[in-house]
Scaffold this active site. Structure first.
Site, PDB file in Angstrom:
ATOM      1  N   THR A 186       0.848  -1.194   0.000  1.00  0.00           N
ATOM      2  CA  THR A 186       0.000   0.000   0.000  1.00  0.00           C
ATOM      3  C   THR A 186       0.878   1.236   0.000  1.00  0.00           C
ATOM      4  O   THR A 186       1.934   1.258   0.643  1.00  0.00           O
ATOM      5  CB  THR A 186      -0.939   0.028   1.216  1.00  0.00           C
ATOM      6  N   GLU A 331      -4.267  -3.033   5.013  1.00  0.00           N
ATOM      7  CA  GLU A 331      -3.740  -3.621   6.257  1.00  0.00           C
ATOM      8  C   GLU A 331      -4.792  -4.473   6.965  1.00  0.00           C
ATOM      9  O   GLU A 331      -4.499  -5.127   7.958  1.00  0.00           O
ATOM     10  CB  GLU A 331      -3.274  -2.505   7.206  1.00  0.00           C
ATOM     11  N   LYS A 439      -6.208  10.237  -1.959  1.00  0.00           N
ATOM     12  CA  LYS A 439      -6.771   9.065  -2.634  1.00  0.00           C
ATOM     13  C   LYS A 439      -7.601   9.515  -3.825  1.00  0.00           C
ATOM     14  O   LYS A 439      -8.611  10.175  -3.674  1.00  0.00           O
ATOM     15  CB  LYS A 439      -7.612   8.253  -1.663  1.00  0.00           C
ATOM     16  N   TRP A 444      -3.770   5.552  -4.236  1.00  0.00           N
ATOM     17  CA  TRP A 444      -3.049   6.504  -3.401  1.00  0.00           C
ATOM     18  C   TRP A 444      -2.071   7.374  -4.187  1.00  0.00           C
ATOM     19  O   TRP A 444      -1.423   6.905  -5.114  1.00  0.00           O
ATOM     20  CB  TRP A 444      -2.237   5.774  -2.338  1.00  0.00           C
TER      21      TRP A 444
HETATM   22  P1  ADP Z   1      -9.224   0.008   0.235  1.00  0.00           P
HETATM   23  O1  ADP Z   1      -9.231   1.057  -0.809  1.00  0.00           O
HETATM   24  O2  ADP Z   1      -9.348  -1.342  -0.297  1.00  0.00           O
HETATM   25  O3  ADP Z   1     -10.219   0.289   1.324  1.00  0.00           O
HETATM   26  P2  ADP Z   1      -6.599   1.067   0.993  1.00  0.00           P
HETATM   27  O4  ADP Z   1      -5.635   0.514   1.948  1.00  0.00           O
HETATM   28  O5  ADP Z   1      -6.142   1.404  -0.365  1.00  0.00           O
HETATM   29  O6  ADP Z   1      -7.776   0.016   0.967  1.00  0.00           O
HETATM   30  O7  ADP Z   1      -7.261   2.369   1.598  1.00  0.00           O
HETATM   31  C1  ADP Z   1      -7.720   2.446   2.902  1.00  0.00           C
HETATM   32  C2  ADP Z   1      -8.106   3.870   3.235  1.00  0.00           C
HETATM   33  O8  ADP Z   1      -9.067   4.349   2.282  1.00  0.00           O
HETATM   34  C3  ADP Z   1      -8.766   4.038   4.567  1.00  0.00           C
HETATM   35  O9  ADP Z   1      -7.838   4.134   5.622  1.00  0.00           O
HETATM   36  C4  ADP Z   1      -9.548   5.332   4.356  1.00  0.00           C
HETATM   37  O10 ADP Z   1      -8.720   6.469   4.488  1.00  0.00           O
HETATM   38  C5  ADP Z   1      -9.995   5.216   2.924  1.00  0.00           C
HETATM   39  N1  ADP Z   1     -11.326   4.602   2.826  1.00  0.00           N
HETATM   40  C6  ADP Z   1     -11.626   3.315   2.540  1.00  0.00           C
HETATM   41  N2  ADP Z   1     -12.951   3.117   2.526  1.00  0.00           N
HETATM   42  C7  ADP Z   1     -13.532   4.300   2.827  1.00  0.00           C
HETATM   43  C8  ADP Z   1     -14.878   4.762   2.994  1.00  0.00           C
HETATM   44  N3  ADP Z   1     -15.912   3.959   2.820  1.00  0.00           N
HETATM   45  N4  ADP Z   1     -15.051   6.052   3.318  1.00  0.00           N
HETATM   46  C9  ADP Z   1     -14.020   6.891   3.493  1.00  0.00           C
HETATM   47  N5  ADP Z   1     -12.729   6.536   3.337  1.00  0.00           N
HETATM   48  C10 ADP Z   1     -12.483   5.258   3.021  1.00  0.00           C
END
Ligand code: ADP
Length: 541
Positions: A186, A331, A439, A444
């Site tokens: 990540t 994670e 994001k 990212w």
């Molecule tokens: P994924 O995109 O599969 O959830 P990542 O590790 O790329 O996994 O991203 C995780 C991060 O994305 C979280 O810590 C948060 O900041 C953001 N995020 C994920 N889901 C949401 C959601 N439903 N609403 C707001 N932010 C989110």
């Protein structure tokens, strides 16, 4: 006294064995890189994943050796999921959206030995192979006659020849369920990308939990379209939960535009889809002008970024599709919370229900969460007080793979870098992010990388990068820069400076020049103050 039940390690091979034996005729449909539609069954996945395992044995790959993929969602990728992990090796799903320099760094850090890739990603392989001496076998996911003759890639073989000669008999080995099964890097952290290293046990427990009715709620009656990439936290674990429930799987391949996704949903009678908000923006934008309707889709899980209220409303009111808002992290394998109503909410008026649906949801059994203040003390679940969100559970990282600086845990809890409230019913809502990353469309962008590049420009004295709201991509990077006294640089020159240094989509959308960037007492940039300064700023359309 110990219980007297059978001891069986929880292994990924048991998923594919189960799918083979109990739903062998279940369908897997894939749009291929070649453009056509490929169909086969779980029995075929099982047979060919055993051939993959034999090919890895033939290549003398050790237990826990890393086998990387650079691939879209498709049936060959699915075979690798089971063949690589099932035989005891570690599946490393590389993210092809990263700049080749980052891909090479990650492949070397993971010590990948085999790299399996879709034809689309040949240019990335050509750009990195000389820098990745540890990769001793390249496998292009194609038929023998599609293999390019003059690619320049050493030890290149076509997937179909690689597994074609192998026996489809294979006895899956048994080993400690805590052994590593797959890994995913990540960039959602500071510094270099970091890897979550999943285990067989964590993957199986997550697969069980994900299938529960108030989580993903998958069943043998569903036709499931994971638009979320298989290189993005194992497509949120859907391939594993699919093997366990026997749902039909529909893979979109490289065609993620609104029209292609819509046509696949209709043609394959998809009932359930999963993806980030940006994908659904494109789908709805394709459907609205033509007045299109869904014939079968009834649920969609949306996560990765906050789901905009208008999207939940459009899916529900206009198209009769229930939106399951989900939150998680690489994670966390990734599922942490899902938003479904409780029985007592069913009698609430629609606008009250909507307020709940907008939250990121309730913790799944297996995930414990809390919010803490700056002093590390737990804060109340009143739906108003916000604090740093921490989690723990058997599918949440304890350590990053080969990371320097020790465990990320704080008192046994993993700090998510998200800021949230939790209400008395246990519904968590993200209010902010404390980690310095952006994001965009579910991927990212490191603020620090963007800042470091700008600072390498001779005319830039100081630079800060912040995420700005964007209707399609959720967030886009904005560069705020201070010029060196007596020197000049234009917005265009500065943006051009990023070309080739970072993936194209990571380049900031705009530059704002300021006299000074607000700094705190320790000289750290105060991004909260900077965001306040920019509150009236709008990104160029
Ligand atoms: P994924 O995109 O599969 O959830 P990542 O590790 O790329 O996994 O991203 C995780 C991060 O994305 C979280 O810590 C948060 O900041 C953001 N995020 C994920 N889901 C949401 C959601 N439903 N609403 C707001 N932010 C989110």
């Amino acid at each position: 006294m110990l219980g007297l039940m059978q001891e069986q390690p929880l292994l990924i091979s048991s998923l594919i064995e189960f799918a083979d034996r109990h739903q062998g005729d279940g369908q897997i449909v894939s749009r291929r890189v070649e453009g056509d539609i490929h169909r086969y069954t779980w029995a075929d996945v099982a047979r060919r994943s055993r051939q993959v395992a034999n090919a890895l044995d033939a290549a003398k790959l050790a237990f826990s050796a890393r086998v990387a993929t650079l691939a879209w969602n498709g049936y060959r990728h699915l075979e690798l999921y089971f063949g690589v992990s099932g035989s005891g090796r570690v599946l490393h799903t590389l993210n092809p959206r990263l700049h080749p320099d980052q891909v090479a760094w990650i492949a070397n850090h993971a010590e990948d030995e085999v790299l399996c890739f879709d034809a689309t990603f040949l240019p990335i392989v050509q750009a990195i192979h000389a820098r990745c001496p540890g990769i001793r076998q390249y496998v292009m996911l194609c038929e023998a006659d599609k293999l390019p003759q003059d690619s320049g890639v050493p030890n290149l073989v076509a997937y179909e020849s690689w597994i074609g000669g192998q026996s489809s008999d294979y006895a899956w080995p048994s080993f400690d369920e805590n052994s590593a099964s797959s890994m995913c890097y990540t960039s959602g952290t500071t510094g270099h990308p970091k890897a979550a290293l999943y285990s067989h046990r964590s993957t199986i427990l997550h697969a069980y939990a994900a299938a529960l009715p108030d989580v993903m709620g998958l069943s043998a009656r569903d036709s499931v379209l994971p638009v979320v990439p298989m290189f993005h936290v194992n497509a949120w674990g859907i391939p594993y939960s699919a093997a366990l429930t026997g749902c039909k799987l529909v893979f979109p391949g490289p065609a993620l535009d609104g029209k292609s996704v819509y046509e696949l949903i209709e043609a394959e009678k998809v009932t359930y889809a999963a993806g980030v908000p940006t994908v659904w923006q494109m789908l709805l934008a394709h459907m609205a002008p033509a007045g299109l309707r869904f014939s079968t889709l009834n649920r969609t899980v949306i996560g990765g970024s906050a789901c905009p209220p208008a999207m939940i409303e459009a899916f529900r009111e206009k198209y009769g599709v229930e939106v399951l808002h989900a939150w998680g992290m690489t994670e966390m394998s990734p599922l942490g919370t899902l938003c479904t109503l409780k029985n007592k909410h069913l009698s609430l008026p629609p606008e009250e229900q909507m307020k709940i649906r907008l939250k990121q949801g309730r913790a799944i059994y297996g995930v414990d969460m809390r919010i803490v203040g700056d002093d590390g003390r737990e804060l109340p679940w009143d739906g108003k007080t916000y604090g740093d969100l921490q989690v723990k559970g058997p599918w949440i990282v304890r350590d990053y793979y080969k990371a320097e600086g020790g465990s990320p845990l704080v008192d046994g809890w993993f700090p998510t870098g998200d800021v949230a409230t939790i209400d008395a019913d246990g519904y968590m809502q993200i209010t902010d992010r404390s980690k310095d990353v952006i994001k965009s469309g579910g991927e990212w962008i490191s603020s620090i990388d963007i800042e470091n590049i700008a600072m390498a420009h001779p005319a830039v004295q100081m630079a800060a990068c912040v995420g700005m709201p964007h209707p399609k991509w959720d967030e886009r990077p904005l560069l705020v820069a201070v010029k060196r006294p007596g020197m000049d640089v234009s917005r265009e020159e500065l943006l051009a400076f990023y070309e080739g240094r970072i993936a194209k989509w990571q380049i900031p959308d705009d530059v704002v020049f300021v006299e000074a960037i607000p700094l705190g007492a320790t000289g750290k940039m105060l991004k909260t103050r900077l965001r306040e300064m920019l509150k009236d700023y709008r990104l160029p359309a």
